[in-house]
Design a protein around this motif. Structure first.
Motif, short mmCIF file in Angstrom:
data_model
loop_
_atom_site.label_atom_id
_atom_site.label_comp_id
_atom_site.label_asym_id
_atom_site.label_seq_id
_atom_site.Cartn_x
_atom_site.Cartn_y
_atom_site.Cartn_z
N SER A 164 0.85 -1.19 0.00
CA SER A 164 0.00 0.00 0.00
C SER A 164 0.88 1.24 0.00
O SER A 164 2.10 1.16 0.14
CB SER A 164 -0.90 0.03 1.24
OG SER A 164 -0.13 0.34 2.39
N ALA A 201 -13.13 -5.61 9.70
CA ALA A 201 -12.74 -4.99 8.43
C ALA A 201 -11.37 -4.30 8.57
O ALA A 201 -10.57 -4.31 7.63
CB ALA A 201 -13.80 -3.98 7.98
N SER A 202 -11.10 -3.72 9.73
CA SER A 202 -9.79 -3.10 9.96
C SER A 202 -8.67 -4.14 9.97
O SER A 202 -7.59 -3.91 9.43
CB SER A 202 -9.79 -2.35 11.30
OG SER A 202 -10.59 -1.19 11.23
N GLN A 204 -8.73 -6.99 8.36
CA GLN A 204 -8.57 -7.38 6.96
C GLN A 204 -7.79 -6.33 6.17
O GLN A 204 -6.93 -6.67 5.35
CB GLN A 204 -9.94 -7.59 6.32
CG GLN A 204 -10.71 -8.79 6.85
CD GLN A 204 -12.14 -8.83 6.32
OE1 GLN A 204 -12.88 -7.86 6.45
NE2 GLN A 204 -12.52 -9.95 5.72
N GLN A 205 -8.08 -5.06 6.43
CA GLN A 205 -7.42 -3.99 5.69
C GLN A 205 -5.93 -3.95 6.00
O GLN A 205 -5.10 -3.87 5.09
CB GLN A 205 -8.06 -2.65 6.04
CG GLN A 205 -7.42 -1.45 5.35
CD GLN A 205 -7.62 -1.48 3.85
OE1 GLN A 205 -8.68 -1.11 3.37
NE2 GLN A 205 -6.63 -1.93 3.10
N TRP A 209 -2.58 -4.61 3.63
CA TRP A 209 -1.44 -3.71 3.49
C TRP A 209 -0.11 -4.43 3.69
O TRP A 209 0.88 -4.13 3.03
CB TRP A 209 -1.52 -2.57 4.52
CG TRP A 209 -2.62 -1.59 4.30
CD1 TRP A 209 -3.32 -1.36 3.14
CD2 TRP A 209 -3.16 -0.70 5.28
NE1 TRP A 209 -4.26 -0.39 3.34
CE2 TRP A 209 -4.18 0.05 4.64
CE3 TRP A 209 -2.88 -0.45 6.61
CZ2 TRP A 209 -4.92 1.02 5.30
CZ3 TRP A 209 -3.61 0.52 7.28
CH2 TRP A 209 -4.61 1.25 6.63
#
Length: 239
Positions: A164, A201-202, A204-205, A209
C-alpha cells in the motif's frame, strides 16, 4: 453413530437456581453490563454473555495473525536497517518508553529462564510495543524527542506495509484501535459495545497492506463473520 456426524446439543434449560449461580459466579458487576443491554432479563443477559465469549474467541485467531505478522515484519525491516539486535539501540533512535518496554521484556525472559536473543526478545514484546513504534516517538532518555517518522518509518516501517501507500499515521490509527479490542478480549471484558464488523474490516485492511496472501488465508479460516451473524438470543449458540 457415524464418525462424520456431529451430535446437536439440545437447548440449555435455565432454571432459577442456575441463573442465580451464574450471576454469583460471574459477579453482579460483570453481569450488569449484559443486564443493561437485556433490559433486566437475566436469561437474555447470560445468552448475551455467551455470545460475547464466542465472538471474542472468534477474534482471537485473526488478532493473533495480525500481531505475529506485524511484529515479525517490523523486526525483519528494523534488522535490515539497524542490525539484528536493533532493540539494543546502538544508533540512539528509541524513546524512553520503548527502552522501558524492552527492558521489561528482557527481565521477564531472565526470570523465566529463556535466552536473551532476538527470537525470544521479539516474541516477548507485546502488541502495543510494535504499534508504539508506528507512533510519532516520545521523550528520549537523554532529553529531546524521538522522531519515529524519520528513524523508523522512513528507514524500515513503510516496507512493512509494502502493498500500500499508507502513511505512518494511517497505519498507526487502526492498529491502535485494534489494540484496545485485543486487550479487552485478553482480559475477558465485554466487547459488545464496539462496532465489531468494522473491527474485523480493519484487521482485513491492515493484513492486506502487509501480507494480502496471509490475509486471505486468515479470512478463510475465520469465524468472525459467522458469529456476528448469529443472534445473541439463540439458544443454540456455544463457545
Amino acid at each position: 453413530m457415524r464418525d462424520d456426524v456431529v451430535p446437536v446439543k439440545s437447548a440449555f434449560t435455565y432454571t432459577p437456581g442456575c441463573v442465580a449461580a451464574l450471576e454469583a459466579s460471574l459477579s453482579a458487576e460483570r453481569l450488569g453490563t449484559y443486564l443493561r443491554k437485556s433490559k433486566g432479563n437475566r436469561e437474555q443477559a447470560i445468552r448475551l454473555h455467551i455470545w460475547n465469549t464466542a465472538v471474542s474467541a472468534a477474534f482471537y485467531g485473526p488478532l493473533q495473525c495480525l500481531e505475529i505478522t506485524l511484529r515479525n515484519a517490523m523486526h525483519a525491516r528494523l534488522s535490515e536497517a539497524y542490525g539484528l539486535t536493533w532493540y539494543d539501540d546502538p544508533s540512539g533512535i528509541l524513546d524512553h518508553g520503548t527502552h522501558t518496554r524492552i527492558a521489561g521484556a528482557r527481565e521477564d525472559l531472565k526470570r523465566d529462564g529463556y535466552p536473551d536473543d532476538p527470537p525470544h526478545v521479539v516474541a516477548a514484546l507485546p502488541f502495543g510495543f510494535w504499534i508504539m513504534l508506528l507512533g510519532a516517538g516520545g521523550r528520549m532518555t537523554a532529553g529531546g524527542k524521538a522522531n519515529y517518522e524519520m528513524t523508523i518509518w522512513r528507514k524500515a516501517g513503510f516496507r512493512v506495509f509494502r502493498h500500500s501507500r499508507v502513511t505512518r499515521k494511517a497505519a498507526h490509527k487502526p492498529l491502535n484501535y485494534l489494540r484496545t479490542l485485543r486487550n479487552r478480549i485478553a482480559h475477558h471484558e465485554p466487547i459488545i459495545d464496539r462496532h465489531l464488523a468494522a473491527d474485523y474490516a480493519s484487521i482485513q485492511q491492515v493484513m492486506a497492506w502487509m501480507a494480502p496472501d496471509i490475509g486471505l488465508w486468515m479470512d478463510h479460516h475465520s469465524r468472525v463473520a459467522e458469529l456476528l451473524a448469529f443472534s445473541p438470543d439463540s439458544p443454540d449458540l456455544t463457545f
